[in-house]
Design a protein around this motif. Structure first.
Motif, PDB file in Angstrom:
ATOM      1  N   VAL A 170      -1.246  -9.135  16.978  1.00  0.00           N
ATOM      2  CA  VAL A 170      -2.112  -8.042  17.186  1.00  0.00           C
ATOM      3  C   VAL A 170      -3.097  -7.715  15.842  1.00  0.00           C
ATOM      4  CG1 VAL A 170      -2.581  -5.796  18.078  1.00  0.00           C
ATOM      5  CG2 VAL A 170      -0.716  -6.982  18.969  1.00  0.00           C
ATOM      6  N   ILE A 171      -4.310  -8.090  15.927  1.00  0.00           N
ATOM      7  CA  ILE A 171      -5.113  -7.916  14.845  1.00  0.00           C
ATOM      8  C   ILE A 171      -6.038  -6.729  15.062  1.00  0.00           C
ATOM      9  CG2 ILE A 171      -6.630  -8.947  13.344  1.00  0.00           C
ATOM     10  CD1 ILE A 171      -5.510 -11.706  14.534  1.00  0.00           C
ATOM     11  N   ARG A 172      -6.219  -5.852  14.068  1.00  0.00           N
ATOM     12  CA  ARG A 172      -7.062  -4.978  14.076  1.00  0.00           C
ATOM     13  C   ARG A 172      -7.948  -4.906  13.129  1.00  0.00           C
ATOM     14  NH1 ARG A 172      -4.743   0.725  12.089  1.00  0.00           N
ATOM     15  NH2 ARG A 172      -5.405  -0.329  10.120  1.00  0.00           N
ATOM     16  N   ASP A 227      -4.671   9.830  21.186  1.00  0.00           N
ATOM     17  CA  ASP A 227      -4.195   9.794  19.909  1.00  0.00           C
ATOM     18  C   ASP A 227      -3.923   8.711  19.164  1.00  0.00           C
ATOM     19  OD1 ASP A 227      -2.288   8.382  21.330  1.00  0.00           O
ATOM     20  OD2 ASP A 227      -0.683   9.308  21.025  1.00  0.00           O
ATOM     21  N   GLY A 228      -4.739   7.515  19.378  1.00  0.00           N
ATOM     22  CA  GLY A 228      -4.832   6.638  18.595  1.00  0.00           C
ATOM     23  C   GLY A 228      -3.553   5.563  18.484  1.00  0.00           C
ATOM     24  N   SER A 229      -2.881   5.669  19.462  1.00  0.00           N
ATOM     25  CA  SER A 229      -1.871   4.785  19.869  1.00  0.00           C
ATOM     26  C   SER A 229      -2.337   3.431  20.469  1.00  0.00           C
ATOM     27  CB  SER A 229      -0.562   5.292  20.540  1.00  0.00           C
ATOM     28  OG  SER A 229      -0.033   6.322  19.947  1.00  0.00           O
ATOM     29  N   ALA A 230      -1.766   2.277  19.978  1.00  0.00           N
ATOM     30  CA  ALA A 230      -2.033   0.953  20.688  1.00  0.00           C
ATOM     31  C   ALA A 230      -0.876   0.514  21.597  1.00  0.00           C
ATOM     32  CB  ALA A 230      -2.494  -0.036  19.775  1.00  0.00           C
ATOM     33  N   TRP A 231      -1.124   0.550  23.035  1.00  0.00           N
ATOM     34  CA  TRP A 231      -0.181   0.237  24.113  1.00  0.00           C
ATOM     35  C   TRP A 231      -0.288  -1.105  24.255  1.00  0.00           C
ATOM     36  CZ3 TRP A 231       3.582   3.649  25.726  1.00  0.00           C
ATOM     37  CH2 TRP A 231       3.399   5.099  25.105  1.00  0.00           C
ATOM     38  N   LEU A 232       0.748  -2.115  24.619  1.00  0.00           N
ATOM     39  CA  LEU A 232       0.803  -3.371  25.078  1.00  0.00           C
ATOM     40  C   LEU A 232       1.478  -3.483  26.009  1.00  0.00           C
ATOM     41  CD1 LEU A 232       0.489  -3.365  21.595  1.00  0.00           C
ATOM     42  CD2 LEU A 232       0.906  -5.788  21.978  1.00  0.00           C
ATOM     43  N   ALA A 233       1.330  -4.224  27.235  1.00  0.00           N
ATOM     44  CA  ALA A 233       1.904  -4.413  28.260  1.00  0.00           C
ATOM     45  C   ALA A 233       2.253  -6.212  28.093  1.00  0.00           C
ATOM     46  CB  ALA A 233       1.342  -4.440  29.801  1.00  0.00           C
ATOM     47  N   THR A 234       3.396  -6.289  28.069  1.00  0.00           N
ATOM     48  CA  THR A 234       3.896  -7.572  27.734  1.00  0.00           C
ATOM     49  C   THR A 234       4.693  -8.383  28.663  1.00  0.00           C
ATOM     50  OG1 THR A 234       5.985  -7.591  26.364  1.00  0.00           O
ATOM     51  CG2 THR A 234       3.862  -7.216  25.392  1.00  0.00           C
ATOM     52  N   SER A 235       5.263  -9.624  28.536  1.00  0.00           N
ATOM     53  CA  SER A 235       6.006 -10.194  29.695  1.00  0.00           C
ATOM     54  C   SER A 235       7.449  -9.755  29.181  1.00  0.00           C
ATOM     55  CB  SER A 235       5.968 -11.651  29.596  1.00  0.00           C
ATOM     56  OG  SER A 235       6.174 -12.288  28.299  1.00  0.00           O
ATOM     57  N   ASN A 236       7.655  -9.052  28.171  1.00  0.00           N
ATOM     58  CA  ASN A 236       8.997  -8.792  27.861  1.00  0.00           C
ATOM     59  C   ASN A 236       9.005  -7.163  27.347  1.00  0.00           C
ATOM     60  OD1 ASN A 236      11.839  -8.717  27.461  1.00  0.00           O
ATOM     61  ND2 ASN A 236      11.414  -9.340  25.196  1.00  0.00           N
ATOM     62  N   GLY A 237       8.258  -6.293  28.239  1.00  0.00           N
ATOM     63  CA  GLY A 237       8.326  -4.941  27.895  1.00  0.00           C
ATOM     64  C   GLY A 237       7.086  -4.100  27.313  1.00  0.00           C
ATOM     65  N   LEU A 238       7.361  -2.938  27.323  1.00  0.00           N
ATOM     66  CA  LEU A 238       5.953  -2.147  26.806  1.00  0.00           C
ATOM     67  C   LEU A 238       6.341  -1.739  25.497  1.00  0.00           C
ATOM     68  CD1 LEU A 238       3.495  -0.300  27.657  1.00  0.00           C
ATOM     69  CD2 LEU A 238       5.217   1.490  28.418  1.00  0.00           C
TER      70      LEU A 238
END
Length: 230
Positions: free
Chosen positions: A14-16, A44-55
């Motif tokens: 993940v790149i910001r 709140d500025g949090s980055a959430w990721l849905a992946t093939s192995n969890g949140l």
């Protein structure tokens, strides 16, 4: 993201990008899996990721994971904001969850019968939550679920994408090898069979700030309008 950040997902992680500088978040920062299927930023500025192995949620440069004890829904497909620090999570085979720092609430039960794969989630006016699922199109309201499928006029098969017309209840649905469909709040319409997109595989949909709808799939990226239904 906040402060006009640009976020990118690739094979590095993940790149910001911020003000000409970049930060890469990878395995050493707690990233478990690089197959990211959906991504969003909460208030709140949090980055959430849905992946093939969890949140995963990236906060203050580290990933935390909402997975322990929920292995049956570890393969995720879609995300949408549910609150300041809450997200809706669509899974590969276990329906819909709402996740916050308090835990996970499963909406696949007798009161909230949302089951199977949830490929896309979109918030609409009036607390409506629109879902593209393996069963078609669903509209979830508090204590109410409406399913639109072949019996409602939707092409047979799963739907993969939702394009919600701004400030309205009109919905474009991206279908699997059945092109786009359109729901005006009462009736579902589909493209004429002579239209080049009538049998397309639509994977994503979204509106631009100027009100144009774009859909992408096996035919590339196309702009779609109601005139295509004529």
């Amino acid at each position: 993201g906040p402060e006009e950040d640009l976020w990118v997902i690739n094979q590095l992680g993940v790149i910001r990008f911020r003000e000409g500088q970049s930060a890469v978040y990878e395995v050493r920062h707690g990233l478990r899996h690089r197959q990211v299927r959906d991504f969003l930023i909460t208030e709140d500025g949090s980055a959430w990721l849905a992946t093939s192995n969890g949140l995963g949620v990236l906060q203050e440069g580290r990933f935390n994971w909402y997975l322990d004890g929920y292995h049956e829904w570890s393969s995720l497909r879609s995300l949408a904001v549910a609150g300041i620090d809450e997200v809706w999570v669509g899974t590969e085979s276990r329906g819909l969850f709402k996740v916050s720092n308090k835990g996970a609430l499963n909406y696949n039960d007798s009161q909230h019968p949302i089951s199977g794969a949830v490929f896309d989630i979109t918030n609409g006016p009036g607390k409506n939550l629109w879902l593209a699922t393996q069963h078609g199109l669903s509209r979830h309201r508090p204590h109410q679920l409406k399913v639109y499928n072949e019996a409602s006029g939707l092409p047979k098969g799963p739907s993969y994408a939702i394009g919600l017309e701004p400030s309205s209840e009109k919905v474009w649905i991206g279908m699997s090898w059945a092109g786009p469909a359109y729901f005006d709040g009462q009736l579902i319409k589909t493209l004429p069979q002579i239209h080049p997109m009538a049998n397309a595989y639509i994977r994503s949909a979204g509106y631009t700030p100027d009100g144009a709808l774009w859909m992408s799939g096996n035919l590339g990226v196309s702009m779609v309008s109601e005139h295509a239904l004529d």
